[in-house]
Every structure is written in structure tokens, then in C-alpha cells.
Design a protein around this motif. Structure first.
Motif, PDB file in Angstrom:
ATOM      1  N   THR A  37       0.837  -1.190   0.000  1.00 18.89           N
ATOM      2  CA  THR A  37       0.000   0.000   0.000  1.00 18.89           C
ATOM      3  C   THR A  37       0.878   1.248   0.000  1.00 18.89           C
ATOM      4  N   PRO A  38       0.420   2.315  -0.619  1.00 20.44           N
ATOM      5  CA  PRO A  38       1.231   3.545  -0.682  1.00 20.44           C
ATOM      6  C   PRO A  38       1.245   4.327   0.621  1.00 20.44           C
ATOM      7  N   ILE A  39       0.304   4.039   1.495  1.00 22.23           N
ATOM      8  CA  ILE A  39       0.232   4.650   2.829  1.00 22.23           C
ATOM      9  C   ILE A  39       0.041   3.503   3.812  1.00 22.23           C
ATOM     10  N   PRO A  40       0.116   3.730   5.123  1.00 23.38           N
ATOM     11  CA  PRO A  40      -0.079   2.628   6.069  1.00 23.38           C
ATOM     12  C   PRO A  40      -1.329   1.812   5.761  1.00 23.38           C
ATOM     13  N   ASP A  41      -1.231   0.519   5.893  1.00 24.65           N
ATOM     14  CA  ASP A  41      -2.315  -0.373   5.468  1.00 24.65           C
ATOM     15  C   ASP A  41      -3.626  -0.087   6.171  1.00 24.65           C
ATOM     16  N   THR A  42      -3.568   0.274   7.456  1.00 24.94           N
ATOM     17  CA  THR A  42      -4.811   0.578   8.169  1.00 24.94           C
ATOM     18  C   THR A  42      -5.445   1.862   7.633  1.00 24.94           C
ATOM     19  N   ASP A  43      -4.611   2.851   7.308  1.00 28.16           N
ATOM     20  CA  ASP A  43      -5.143   4.088   6.742  1.00 28.16           C
ATOM     21  C   ASP A  43      -5.751   3.834   5.358  1.00 28.16           C
ATOM     22  N   PHE A  44      -5.079   3.020   4.566  1.00 28.96           N
ATOM     23  CA  PHE A  44      -5.579   2.726   3.222  1.00 28.96           C
ATOM     24  C   PHE A  44      -6.913   1.981   3.307  1.00 28.96           C
ATOM     25  N   ALA A  45      -6.997   0.999   4.207  1.00 33.29           N
ATOM     26  CA  ALA A  45      -8.245   0.251   4.370  1.00 33.29           C
ATOM     27  C   ALA A  45      -9.366   1.171   4.846  1.00 33.29           C
ATOM     28  N   ALA A  46      -9.045   2.069   5.770  1.00 34.65           N
ATOM     29  CA  ALA A  46     -10.070   2.999   6.271  1.00 34.65           C
ATOM     30  C   ALA A  46     -10.551   3.925   5.161  1.00 34.65           C
ATOM     31  N   ARG A  47      -9.632   4.397   4.335  1.00 33.80           N
ATOM     32  CA  ARG A  47     -10.035   5.281   3.242  1.00 33.80           C
ATOM     33  C   ARG A  47     -10.872   4.546   2.208  1.00 33.80           C
ATOM     34  N   LEU A  48     -10.509   3.305   1.890  1.00 32.08           N
ATOM     35  CA  LEU A  48     -11.302   2.548   0.920  1.00 32.08           C
ATOM     36  C   LEU A  48     -12.737   2.371   1.404  1.00 32.08           C
ATOM     37  N   PHE A  49     -12.905   2.153   2.702  1.00 31.34           N
ATOM     38  CA  PHE A  49     -14.263   1.997   3.219  1.00 31.34           C
ATOM     39  C   PHE A  49     -14.981   3.343   3.259  1.00 31.34           C
ATOM     40  N   THR A  90     -14.476  -2.922   1.589  1.00 32.37           N
ATOM     41  CA  THR A  90     -13.778  -3.441   2.757  1.00 32.37           C
ATOM     42  C   THR A  90     -12.676  -4.398   2.338  1.00 32.37           C
ATOM     43  N   VAL A  91     -11.459  -4.110   2.792  1.00 26.53           N
ATOM     44  CA  VAL A  91     -10.311  -4.990   2.612  1.00 26.53           C
ATOM     45  C   VAL A  91      -9.702  -5.223   3.985  1.00 26.53           C
ATOM     46  N   LEU A  92      -8.771  -6.170   4.066  1.00 23.40           N
ATOM     47  CA  LEU A  92      -8.182  -6.510   5.360  1.00 23.40           C
ATOM     48  C   LEU A  92      -6.745  -5.995   5.437  1.00 23.40           C
ATOM     49  N   PRO A  93      -6.454  -5.103   6.403  1.00 25.15           N
ATOM     50  CA  PRO A  93      -5.065  -4.648   6.572  1.00 25.15           C
ATOM     51  C   PRO A  93      -4.143  -5.817   6.887  1.00 25.15           C
ATOM     52  N   GLY A  94      -2.971  -5.828   6.269  1.00 20.84           N
ATOM     53  CA  GLY A  94      -2.046  -6.940   6.442  1.00 20.84           C
ATOM     54  C   GLY A  94      -1.584  -7.136   7.865  1.00 20.84           C
TER      55      GLY A  94
END
Length: 561
Positions: free
Chosen positions: A496-508, A514-518
Motif C-alpha cells: 500500500t502507498p500509505i499505512p495499510d490501516t489508513d488505506f483500508a479505512a479510506r477505501l471503506f 472493505t479490505v483486510l489490513p495486512g
């Protein structure tokens, strides 16, 4: 004031930690920062947490308490520190953090950050503490709890070691976020097959519903075990079974096969049967991993040891880097090929080396092969542990156990049907355990399983559908995320280009996806997290939804860049 009268569960402490960090004014996902940015020192009876903000350090120590085999009984009064609700001052101003921390039994060590008074370590037992902190500073507040053991808790203390499941953490991450209402929700987070269950399976189930009046046996009916033995022999080249299904079996259906209610419960239960609690035992597992491996180790009284699966080693564990002392203490090794979430495969040499190590150091290999039938190249199916075992002369499958399931292969996750197979002595003892465990497969499910294991046409169609989805999604995202198709499975594991939790939150929040942060699938070891800044995408929805999801991800990437 919070009153705590009994053993605190992890989820209770997480809620406390959320209140500490956010005072219930910010989205719950802010609490993720508590345990992701603070360093803990497990295991033992002393949990330490450090963070630039004092209240976050205390929160992390509270949370760490629940996660490290520490029972928090007799904590009768806790006045927890909270985040300062006042607006942040401008640069150069002074901010005052005020809090009270009263813990009746634990001994709390407080280490002031440099620049605030002297830097000695103090002991406090409830006194109010207030410090003036220059806003530009980044002090490392450290709080450590030492909690005396209790003797009167009737529950298994290892329950307190269980970690929140990835989807619990995902729910917390999404809490408070409002997705756009103009598009339907798409979930690529859970690996639950969405292709239709084959009619031959449902027909067999319905045709045998009258057998619900009969108690099933733990060992399963002979016809099911024989069908599984024939499938194993043909698929993994055991014995001399040919493409027509005739020939000598390479595995004994009576002594080397045991039906189970899906691999999840079997993977967990197997550790309870094989771990010797009288000795210090390690359970080795890939990292990231299916969290059942870790929970099984904890509840068996063992200590997990995480083996990183990163890009530098092809997303498989670097077994060569494991020292002899670790192998000597290992009682159980979980492997997963094809890997979840990476799709990586173990090769013949790696399987052979692991089998040799198992015999040399007296441990058991538990091979999770539930994704083995979802591969992209029809001419190149993944190897299996029993296949290599037989090829190198270990025809009795000594110290080798495999786990297979119909959930992914046959799109039947609700059937809860699978099997374990391998070493006859291990199967014998596992059977004894399961006799008391009370988990025999219902007879209608056994009949439906016979139908599923006897047919390959629906499995080939299943693979075709996944290939179609991989091709379509990679055409949209391949260049944007530097993606390549996996060898097997139905997951993508992009960076991910930004932290995985931030990317997942933005996608939602921005795309209702909904995706799962690594990092929810991994553990930090020696400061490194192989799941950080990756996401798991499960291509299980229909093709049109997968394509739609890929376009949403690309839009989000374009906004970020």
C-alpha cells in the motif's frame, strides 16, 4: 471511575484503552494506534508500554496486561487517565496533561521523559501526577504494570493470551466511518467462497437428511474414508491409483484418515492433542498466518514462534535461518501451502528438509492445505506434504499430518467438512482425543462429502472462475500496485502507498469497499512486521463485483498520489 470486580477480558480492556486514547470523541479506529505504536514486552508478569503521549502509554500497558498471560483480578478501583479534550495549542505553547491513575494492587513504574524534571525511575501508588509538556517535544513516556498472580481464578489462564481476531480489529477500524451511500458495499476482506455450491453436493445432502436420526461415529463411515483415500492417492501420486481411479491406494483409509468438521476446528484441536504441557514447547508458524495456529498454541500451553514470510524469501518462511535450539524446542510446526494470504508454495526441497528436521528434532509437521485445489496452472498443481514424504521414502508419513477441506475446493464452507491424514500413530491418538471432544460429522454431511471428493469437474470450473477474476483485476490494478498473480489461492497481497490501516479505512470511507489490513494477520518480531503496509484482497465475490472493486481501489490510489 471504573469498577472492576472480576477477570478482565481482552475486549473489555480494549474498550478501556479506547476510552483512554479518545475519550469516546474520536472514531474507535484511533485506538489501533495504542498497540500499533507502542512497544510491549511479552510474555511475563510485567508489561511495559512506551508512547510520546502519557495517556497512550498507560492505555497500551493496560491493553498489554490482557495480552500477556496476566490475570487482572482484584483491580477494584481504576481512575484511568484520559486524553486532554482541550484544543491543541499552537506551536511553542505549553500543554498541560492531567490525569489520575489509581491501581490497588499493581506496582506501577513511571519513567519520565528526558527534559521533564530528572530522568530517574519513580514508583507511584496512586498520587495525582501533572506535568507541563512543551508541545514540540516527543517524550517517551513509559509505564509498566507488575501484577501479582492470583490463585482463585477458575478459568484456564491461557484464555487471556488469545488475541483479538482480525475481523474484530477490522470492525473497530471501520467504526465511526460513514461510507458513501451511492454505491453498494463490496467485501474483499473475508475468504468465504461465493461461487455456488455444486448441485451434486446439495442433492446428496438432501437425499440423506433422514439419517439425522442416527448418531454419527467419530471415525466416519468407511465409504467416506475410502473415497478420501482414493482422492489423496490420485491427487498426490500416492500408491498406484491412475486417472481412472483404479489401482492400489497409497494410504490406509482405516488407520491414516480421519474426517473432521472443517480444517479450522481440526487445526486447533490437533495442537491440544499433540503438545506436551510438561515441557516448554514452541509452536512454529508462518507470519502472517491463519490466527487459529496461534490460538491453538496458546490454549495448549505452548509459545508461538513466528517465521516471517516476506518478499525477500518469496513469501515463504526462511527455515534455513531457524537455529538448532529453536528446532529442539519445537513440538509442532504449522505450514500453509498455498499460503494465506500470499499464495506462495513450498517446493520439494523445502518439504524434504522439514521432514528430515522433524525426525531429527522430534516434532510434528501440520500442513494446512485447504487452498491446494485453487491453482492457476492446470498442468502444475501444488505439491503436498504427503506427496513429498512418499517420494523420499517416508511411506508411513511419520511425523506428517495434512489438513484438507471442502470449503474452498467445493464452495461449501457451511458444510464444515474436511479431513486429516498421515502418520497412523498420530491419527490414532488424535482419534482418542476426538472421541471425547464430541465432534463427529453428521451422516448427511458425510454423504455430501463423498459426492464432493468424487468429482473434479466442479473444481476445474471453480479454478476457471478464479483465473477469470485474477485476469480482470490485474488488468486494472497490475501497474498501479505492481501486482503479479499468485501461484495459488484466491488472494492478492499488494503493498500500500500509505499505512495499510489508513488505506483500508479510506477505501471503506470513500468507496464503501472493505479490505483486510495486512498487519491484522501478522505479528511484530524484532521490530519487523511482514504484514505492515500490505492488504489482503479476497477475490471471492462475482466477477462484476471484483472488477468494480478494482476500479474503486484505483480511484483511491489516484487521489492519494
Amino acid at each position: 471511575m471504573a469498577r472492576i470486580d472480576s477477570l478482565l477480558r481482552v475486549d473489555q480492556l480494549e474498550r478501556i484503552a479506547v476510552r483512554i486514547a479518545t475519550k469516546e470523541r474520536a472514531p474507535t479506529r484511533a485506538a489501533e494506534g495504542i498497540w500499533e505504536t507502542c512497544s510491549l514486552e511479552p510474555p511475563g508478569d510485567r508489561v511495559q508500554a512506551a508512547h510520546p503521549h502519557r495517556e497512550m502509554a498507560v492505555a497500551a500497558a493496560v491493553l498489554g496486561t490482557a495480552r500477556n498471560r496476566i490475570r487482572v483480578r482484584q483491580l477494584e478501583q481504576v481512575d484511568l487517565p484520559i486524553a486532554d479534550p482541550k484544543p491543541r495549542p499552537r506551536k511553542g505553547q505549553i500543554r498541560t496533561l492531567g490525569s489520575k491513575l489509581k491501581l490497588q494492587n499493581p506496582l506501577i513504574e513511571r519513567k519520565r521523559p528526558s527534559g521533564i524534571g530528572d530522568n530517574q525511575t519513580d514508583m507511584m501508588d496512586g498520587a495525582d501526577q501533572r506535568h507541563r509538556i512543551p508541545l514540540g517535544m516527543e517524550p517517551a513516556w513509559t509505564f509498566a504494570y507488575t501484577i501479582p498472580p492470583t490463585q482463585d481464578d477458575p478459568m484456564n489462564p491461557d484464555i487471556g493470551r488469545l488475541q483479538p481476531y482480525p475481523f474484530e480489529r477490522l470492525a473497530a477500524l471501520k467504526s465511526g466511518l460513514i461510507p458513501p451511500a451511492d454505491r453498494d458495499h463490496i467485501a474483499l476482506s473475508i475468504g468465504e467462497p461465493k461461487h455456488p455450491t455444486p448441485a451434486l453436493v446439495t442433492d446428496a445432502l438432501i437425499a440423506h437428511l433422514h439419517q439425522l436420526s442416527v448418531y454419527p461415529t467419530t471415525r466416519g463411515i468407511p465409504a467416506l474414508r475410502e473415497t478420501i483415500a482414493a482422492w489423496l492417492s490420485k491427487r498426490f501420486k500416492l500408491g498406484s491409483v491412475d486417472s481412472t481411479g483404479t489401482g492400489a491406494l497409497g494410504i490406509d483409509p482405516d488407520t491414516q484418515i480421519l474426517p473432521v468438521n472443517g480444517t479450522r476446528e481440526a487445526l486447533f484441536a490437533f495442537a491440544q492433542a499433540v503438545i506436551d504441557r510438561s515441557r516448554d514447547a514452541l509452536v512454529l508458524m508462518p507470519n502472517p498466518f491463519y490466527q487459529i495456529y496461534e490460538g491453538a498454541a496458546f490454549l495448549a500451553g505452548a509459545q508461538p514462534r513466528y517465521l516471517a514470510c516476506d518478499a525477500t524469501n518469496g513469501f515463504v518462511p526462511d527455515f534455513e535461518a531457524v537455529d538448532d535450539a529453536t528446532w529442539r524446542d519445537c513440538r509442532l510446526l504449522y505450514i500453509c501451502s498455498p499460503g494465506n494470504p500470499t499464495g506462495a508454495l513450498l517446493d520439494h526441497a523445502t518439504y524434504a528438509r522439514l521432514i528430515a528436521l522433524a525426525h531429527r528434532h522430534d516434532f510434528v509437521i501440520a500442513s494446512d492445505e485447504c487452498y491446494s485445489e485453487l491453482y492457476l496452472d492446470e498442468a502444475d498443481p501444488p505439491l503436498g506434504l504427503l506427496q513429498v514424504s512418499a517420494a523420499i521414502g517416508n511411506a508411513a508419513f511419520s511425523r506428517c499430518i495434512v489438513f484438507h477441506s471442502l470449503s474452498k475446493r467445493s464452495n461449501a464452507p457451511g458444510l464444515r467438512s474436511g479431513f486429516v491424514a498421515g502418520d497412523a500413530e498420530l491419527i490414532r491418538d488424535f482419534f482418542a482425543y476426538r472421541t471425547y471432544h464430541g465432534c463427529a460429522m453428521p451422516l448427511p454431511h458425510q454423504q455430501a462429502s463423498i459426492a464432493a471428493w468424487s468429482d473434479e469437474a466442479h473444481v476445474r470450473e471453480n479454478r476457471r472462475l478464479y483465473r477469470e477474476k485474477f485476469d480482470a483485476v490485474l488488468e486494472i490494478l497490475g501497474d498501479a500496485l505492481a501486482l503479479a498473480p499468485p501461484k495459488a489461492g484466491f488472494y492478492l497481497w499488494p503493498e500500500t502507498p500509505i499505512p495499510d490501516t489508513d488505506f483500508a479505512a479510506r477505501l471503506f470511507a470513500e468507496e464503501n469497499l472493505t479490505v483486510l489490513p495486512g498487519r491484522f494477520l501478522s505479528r511484530v518480531v524484532d521490530g519487523a512486521d511482514p504484514g505492515m503496509n500490505r492488504i489482503r484482497l479476497a477475490l471471492v465475490p462475482p466477477l462484476d463485483e471484483c472488477v468494480d472493486a478494482a476500479h474503486r481501489i484505483r480511484r483511491c490510489l489516484e487521489r492519494i498520489q
